[in-house]
Design a protein around this motif. Sequence first.
Motif, PDB file in Angstrom:
ATOM      1  N   ALA A 296     -68.449 -59.201 -54.475  1.00 51.17           N
ATOM      2  CA  ALA A 296     -68.786 -59.185 -55.581  1.00 51.17           C
ATOM      3  C   ALA A 296     -70.252 -59.553 -56.674  1.00 51.17           C
ATOM      4  O   ALA A 296     -71.082 -59.090 -56.977  1.00 51.17           O
ATOM      5  CB  ALA A 296     -67.981 -60.465 -56.836  1.00 51.17           C
ATOM      6  N   MET A 297     -70.992 -61.120 -55.502  1.00 57.20           N
ATOM      7  CA  MET A 297     -72.480 -60.430 -55.857  1.00 57.20           C
ATOM      8  C   MET A 297     -72.931 -59.406 -54.990  1.00 57.20           C
ATOM      9  O   MET A 297     -74.123 -59.390 -55.517  1.00 57.20           O
ATOM     10  CB  MET A 297     -73.125 -62.174 -54.716  1.00 57.20           C
ATOM     11  CG  MET A 297     -72.472 -63.757 -55.468  1.00 57.20           C
ATOM     12  SD  MET A 297     -72.975 -64.851 -54.830  1.00 57.20           S
ATOM     13  CE  MET A 297     -72.712 -66.073 -55.039  1.00 57.20           C
ATOM     14  N   GLU A 298     -72.709 -59.346 -54.036  1.00 57.69           N
ATOM     15  CA  GLU A 298     -73.048 -57.605 -53.750  1.00 57.69           C
ATOM     16  C   GLU A 298     -73.300 -56.674 -54.193  1.00 57.69           C
ATOM     17  O   GLU A 298     -74.137 -56.291 -54.714  1.00 57.69           O
ATOM     18  CB  GLU A 298     -72.592 -57.318 -51.418  1.00 57.69           C
ATOM     19  CG  GLU A 298     -73.348 -56.949 -50.703  1.00 57.69           C
ATOM     20  CD  GLU A 298     -73.497 -56.873 -49.288  1.00 57.69           C
ATOM     21  OE1 GLU A 298     -72.203 -57.666 -48.802  1.00 57.69           O
ATOM     22  OE2 GLU A 298     -73.199 -56.036 -48.747  1.00 57.69           O
TER      23      GLU A 298
ATOM     24  N   SER B 206     -73.310 -56.721 -57.373  1.00 59.41           N
ATOM     25  CA  SER B 206     -74.024 -57.243 -58.699  1.00 59.41           C
ATOM     26  C   SER B 206     -75.326 -57.323 -58.095  1.00 59.41           C
ATOM     27  O   SER B 206     -77.064 -57.870 -58.974  1.00 59.41           O
ATOM     28  CB  SER B 206     -73.861 -58.560 -59.473  1.00 59.41           C
ATOM     29  OG  SER B 206     -72.638 -58.329 -59.459  1.00 59.41           O
TER      30      SER B 206
ATOM     31  N   ILE C  64     -76.808 -58.891 -56.262  1.00 63.98           N
ATOM     32  CA  ILE C  64     -77.360 -60.459 -56.035  1.00 63.98           C
ATOM     33  C   ILE C  64     -77.014 -60.366 -53.968  1.00 63.98           C
ATOM     34  O   ILE C  64     -75.994 -60.047 -53.832  1.00 63.98           O
ATOM     35  CB  ILE C  64     -76.520 -60.995 -55.928  1.00 63.98           C
ATOM     36  CG1 ILE C  64     -76.688 -60.708 -57.310  1.00 63.98           C
ATOM     37  CG2 ILE C  64     -76.936 -62.296 -55.922  1.00 63.98           C
ATOM     38  CD1 ILE C  64     -75.661 -61.565 -58.182  1.00 63.98           C
TER      39      ILE C  64
ATOM     40  N   LEU D 294     -70.786 -51.506 -49.704  1.00 60.41           N
ATOM     41  CA  LEU D 294     -70.203 -52.110 -49.070  1.00 60.41           C
ATOM     42  C   LEU D 294     -69.157 -51.776 -48.080  1.00 60.41           C
ATOM     43  O   LEU D 294     -68.919 -53.106 -46.547  1.00 60.41           O
ATOM     44  CB  LEU D 294     -68.610 -52.898 -49.800  1.00 60.41           C
ATOM     45  CG  LEU D 294     -69.034 -54.291 -51.327  1.00 60.41           C
ATOM     46  CD1 LEU D 294     -67.608 -54.194 -52.147  1.00 60.41           C
ATOM     47  CD2 LEU D 294     -69.990 -55.196 -51.026  1.00 60.41           C
TER      48      LEU D 294
ATOM     49  N   ARG E 123     -77.009 -50.533 -57.093  1.00 60.43           N
ATOM     50  CA  ARG E 123     -75.858 -50.815 -57.476  1.00 60.43           C
ATOM     51  C   ARG E 123     -75.882 -51.547 -58.808  1.00 60.43           C
ATOM     52  O   ARG E 123     -74.835 -51.731 -59.326  1.00 60.43           O
ATOM     53  CB  ARG E 123     -75.797 -52.199 -56.994  1.00 60.43           C
ATOM     54  CG  ARG E 123     -75.067 -51.794 -55.255  1.00 60.43           C
ATOM     55  CD  ARG E 123     -75.500 -52.893 -54.165  1.00 60.43           C
ATOM     56  NE  ARG E 123     -74.183 -52.604 -52.749  1.00 60.43           N
ATOM     57  CZ  ARG E 123     -74.690 -53.661 -51.785  1.00 60.43           C
ATOM     58  NH1 ARG E 123     -75.939 -54.059 -51.617  1.00 60.43           N
ATOM     59  NH2 ARG E 123     -74.141 -53.069 -50.854  1.00 60.43           N
ATOM     60  N   LEU E 124     -77.049 -51.793 -59.292  1.00 60.99           N
ATOM     61  CA  LEU E 124     -77.036 -52.290 -61.199  1.00 60.99           C
ATOM     62  C   LEU E 124     -76.789 -50.894 -62.097  1.00 60.99           C
ATOM     63  O   LEU E 124     -76.225 -52.182 -63.299  1.00 60.99           O
ATOM     64  CB  LEU E 124     -78.636 -52.108 -61.166  1.00 60.99           C
ATOM     65  CG  LEU E 124     -79.528 -53.866 -60.257  1.00 60.99           C
ATOM     66  CD1 LEU E 124     -80.785 -53.943 -60.834  1.00 60.99           C
ATOM     67  CD2 LEU E 124     -78.324 -55.296 -60.907  1.00 60.99           C
TER      68      LEU E 124
ATOM     69  N   PHE F  97     -62.863 -56.122 -59.207  1.00 53.63           N
ATOM     70  CA  PHE F  97     -62.274 -56.280 -58.021  1.00 53.63           C
ATOM     71  C   PHE F  97     -60.898 -56.447 -58.364  1.00 53.63           C
ATOM     72  O   PHE F  97     -60.061 -56.735 -59.682  1.00 53.63           O
ATOM     73  CB  PHE F  97     -62.684 -57.614 -57.653  1.00 53.63           C
ATOM     74  CG  PHE F  97     -64.741 -57.151 -57.066  1.00 53.63           C
ATOM     75  CD1 PHE F  97     -64.122 -57.339 -55.945  1.00 53.63           C
ATOM     76  CD2 PHE F  97     -65.223 -57.070 -57.405  1.00 53.63           C
ATOM     77  CE1 PHE F  97     -65.210 -56.309 -54.530  1.00 53.63           C
ATOM     78  CE2 PHE F  97     -66.679 -57.128 -56.370  1.00 53.63           C
ATOM     79  CZ  PHE F  97     -66.037 -56.976 -55.165  1.00 53.63           C
TER      80      PHE F  97
ATOM     81  N   ALA G 151     -61.994 -61.235 -58.987  1.00 51.70           N
ATOM     82  CA  ALA G 151     -62.993 -62.665 -58.214  1.00 51.70           C
ATOM     83  C   ALA G 151     -64.593 -63.042 -58.963  1.00 51.70           C
ATOM     84  O   ALA G 151     -65.498 -62.735 -58.477  1.00 51.70           O
ATOM     85  CB  ALA G 151     -63.938 -61.010 -56.987  1.00 51.70           C
TER      86      ALA G 151
ATOM     87  N   TYR H  17     -66.046 -66.231 -60.806  1.00 52.12           N
ATOM     88  CA  TYR H  17     -67.211 -67.742 -59.249  1.00 52.12           C
ATOM     89  C   TYR H  17     -66.097 -68.574 -59.523  1.00 52.12           C
ATOM     90  O   TYR H  17     -66.652 -68.894 -61.261  1.00 52.12           O
ATOM     91  CB  TYR H  17     -68.342 -67.418 -59.281  1.00 52.12           C
ATOM     92  CG  TYR H  17     -69.376 -65.780 -59.438  1.00 52.12           C
ATOM     93  CD1 TYR H  17     -68.940 -64.998 -58.237  1.00 52.12           C
ATOM     94  CD2 TYR H  17     -69.678 -65.176 -59.945  1.00 52.12           C
ATOM     95  CE1 TYR H  17     -69.325 -64.261 -57.474  1.00 52.12           C
ATOM     96  CE2 TYR H  17     -70.976 -63.427 -59.862  1.00 52.12           C
ATOM     97  CZ  TYR H  17     -70.827 -63.876 -58.747  1.00 52.12           C
ATOM     98  OH  TYR H  17     -71.107 -62.617 -58.876  1.00 52.12           O
TER      99      TYR H  17
ATOM    100  N   MET I 289     -79.680 -63.462 -62.362  1.00 53.24           N
ATOM    101  CA  MET I 289     -80.720 -63.135 -60.886  1.00 53.24           C
ATOM    102  C   MET I 289     -80.927 -61.882 -60.642  1.00 53.24           C
ATOM    103  O   MET I 289     -82.362 -61.605 -59.924  1.00 53.24           O
ATOM    104  CB  MET I 289     -79.103 -62.923 -60.024  1.00 53.24           C
ATOM    105  CG  MET I 289     -78.679 -64.463 -59.681  1.00 53.24           C
ATOM    106  SD  MET I 289     -78.988 -65.440 -58.900  1.00 53.24           S
ATOM    107  CE  MET I 289     -79.024 -65.517 -57.447  1.00 53.24           C
ATOM    108  N   ASN I 290     -81.141 -60.898 -61.632  1.00 56.99           N
ATOM    109  CA  ASN I 290     -81.329 -59.804 -61.355  1.00 56.99           C
ATOM    110  C   ASN I 290     -82.908 -59.440 -62.602  1.00 56.99           C
ATOM    111  O   ASN I 290     -83.496 -57.784 -62.077  1.00 56.99           O
ATOM    112  CB  ASN I 290     -80.399 -58.156 -61.879  1.00 56.99           C
ATOM    113  CG  ASN I 290     -79.450 -58.065 -60.680  1.00 56.99           C
ATOM    114  OD1 ASN I 290     -79.731 -58.138 -59.624  1.00 56.99           O
ATOM    115  ND2 ASN I 290     -77.943 -58.871 -60.336  1.00 56.99           N
TER     116      ASN I 290
ATOM    117  N   ARG J 179     -67.920 -59.045 -66.877  1.00 58.68           N
ATOM    118  CA  ARG J 179     -69.316 -59.483 -65.843  1.00 58.68           C
ATOM    119  C   ARG J 179     -69.833 -58.023 -65.687  1.00 58.68           C
ATOM    120  O   ARG J 179     -71.100 -57.711 -65.410  1.00 58.68           O
ATOM    121  CB  ARG J 179     -68.936 -60.469 -65.028  1.00 58.68           C
ATOM    122  CG  ARG J 179     -69.635 -60.603 -64.210  1.00 58.68           C
ATOM    123  CD  ARG J 179     -68.980 -62.057 -63.102  1.00 58.68           C
ATOM    124  NE  ARG J 179     -68.828 -61.092 -61.542  1.00 58.68           N
ATOM    125  CZ  ARG J 179     -67.742 -61.612 -60.893  1.00 58.68           C
ATOM    126  NH1 ARG J 179     -67.366 -63.064 -60.581  1.00 58.68           N
ATOM    127  NH2 ARG J 179     -67.155 -60.674 -60.271  1.00 58.68           N
TER     128      ARG J 179
ATOM    129  N   LEU K 263     -74.168 -55.787 -67.201  1.00 58.13           N
ATOM    130  CA  LEU K 263     -75.562 -55.022 -66.783  1.00 58.13           C
ATOM    131  C   LEU K 263     -75.988 -53.174 -67.334  1.00 58.13           C
ATOM    132  O   LEU K 263     -76.293 -52.587 -66.478  1.00 58.13           O
ATOM    133  CB  LEU K 263     -75.246 -54.468 -64.765  1.00 58.13           C
ATOM    134  CG  LEU K 263     -75.978 -56.356 -64.362  1.00 58.13           C
ATOM    135  CD1 LEU K 263     -75.461 -56.128 -62.841  1.00 58.13           C
ATOM    136  CD2 LEU K 263     -77.583 -56.830 -64.667  1.00 58.13           C
TER     137      LEU K 263
END
Lengths: 268, 259
Positions: A137-139, A141, A143, B65, B92-93, B99, B103, B105, B120-121, B166, B170
Amino acid sequence: MQEPVFNARNNKYVLSEGLDEFFSGVSKAYRFVGQYFRQAFKPPFHFSEVVNQCFEIGLRSLTLITLTGFIIGIVFTKQSRPALEDFGATSWLPSLIGIAIVKALGPLVTALICAGKVGSGIGAELGSMKVTEQIDAMEVSAINPFKYLVVTRVTATMIAIPILSFYCILVGLMGSFVNVSTQESTSFLTFFQNSFSTIHFLDLFTSVVKSIVYGFTIGIVGSYKGYYATSGTRGVGKAANQAVVMAMFLIFIEEVIIVQISNWIRFF
Amino acid sequence: MEKQSLPAKNGPEEPVIIIRDLYKSFGDLHVLKGVDLTVFKGENVAVLGKSGSGKSVLIRILVGLLKPDKGEVTVLGHQVNNLPENELNALRLRVGFSFQSSALYDSMSIRQNLEFPLKMNIKNISKQEIDKSVKEVLEAVGLEDKIDQMPADLSGGQRKRIGIARTLILKPEIMLYDEPTSGLDPITSSEINKLINLVQEQYNTSSIIITHDLTCARDTGDRIAMFEDGRFNKTGKFEEVFNDTDEQANSFYNYNFIQ
């Protein structure tokens, strides 16, 4: 007769199943370590996450290190006293304790405790993130999960474990002082002065280097085992377990190598 | 909420995802065997197939991936296979990935989960902007009151919704849903289907919905692509795919709607 194994491209083993797995594991671990060094010095730097992880590691291990360090100080002093008494050398007790705790026991005991507490924690946390697709999920996004999860944790262990080692040394010496003061009227200041009288800069420097190496080992092994965890919850347990066993094994090997190197430096 | 027609398009159909002759194997297991698919702007394509047939592998390749063994994958005009890391991340953005397991966090609260991709972005993003975006996506998925809860406190359906929120934060142009209704009861599944359609309308996204749930495919897909034996053997509108004599399509239909 079974066909001899010879070609990996045809899904055959080059040497044998065990050896192939061993060498591919070594190569994967080597690339993982290389990736740490490539990414650790490249921006962005997640300083706040490193600080968070340092607190996590410190708080996770502080109670156990306090207890273990104190008991080691008391027990080691108690066990050493009769041998020194035989030679009428009890006045050397603080120096002996100082050498043992500063040069060997403090960093080693701290590293072993942290391998159990912190290494398994990192292995389980990253393993669980891996099997529940949180790393993916990070990848997706955009990150970099390696940088955010692995680099921060390994850097934090390299910072926190030397600090915890020195804390363990101080607590160990306190334990020793408690035992000494019940037998003799030695002041706190005299005890510490005697303890450090035979400790040189190289000894302290070696202890710091050792702790940094142990910290790196604990962080990288825990992260590696967690990052490549497979097979669901069973894989998470396995990753945590292997992180502890592998880190402890490497710490003992590193202890021998670093002591040998510091002795060579002292000799020259 | 069955969809009746394709969304209105401005001008000629613009492809946003082009997959050509895609192959992927894991050891001796050949999962994709020459997959071809084109997804157009504003279109929802539901990929139907049995569990474990390799549908998820397809969308994992779309976001880099997984690497394909052979074939071409073009997403928003970029060849995914050959993109350097920084360009892949930029792409990817623009692509959201929901998922199967959500997924989320689990060490972060819902607010932190939603803030994380933004922080983060986007450099120097203000607290006000973050709060506004978080509020907006939570409203879109109808879970404003869950903002300070932890993922473990949510139900399966709520976790799926937060997972979608989530990705929406973006503002992606493409959404990839991996089994969005698996493990959910029919009512919650229906809510998720409505949400997928709402996302398409509000955010003007194009989507691939990987599912083995025929109701989900019917309610969300402008077009259905039947995946069998490593490739698409039939694509078209729901009525076209399931209104003929194809044995596999009919057995799938009968299993979902009769049994």
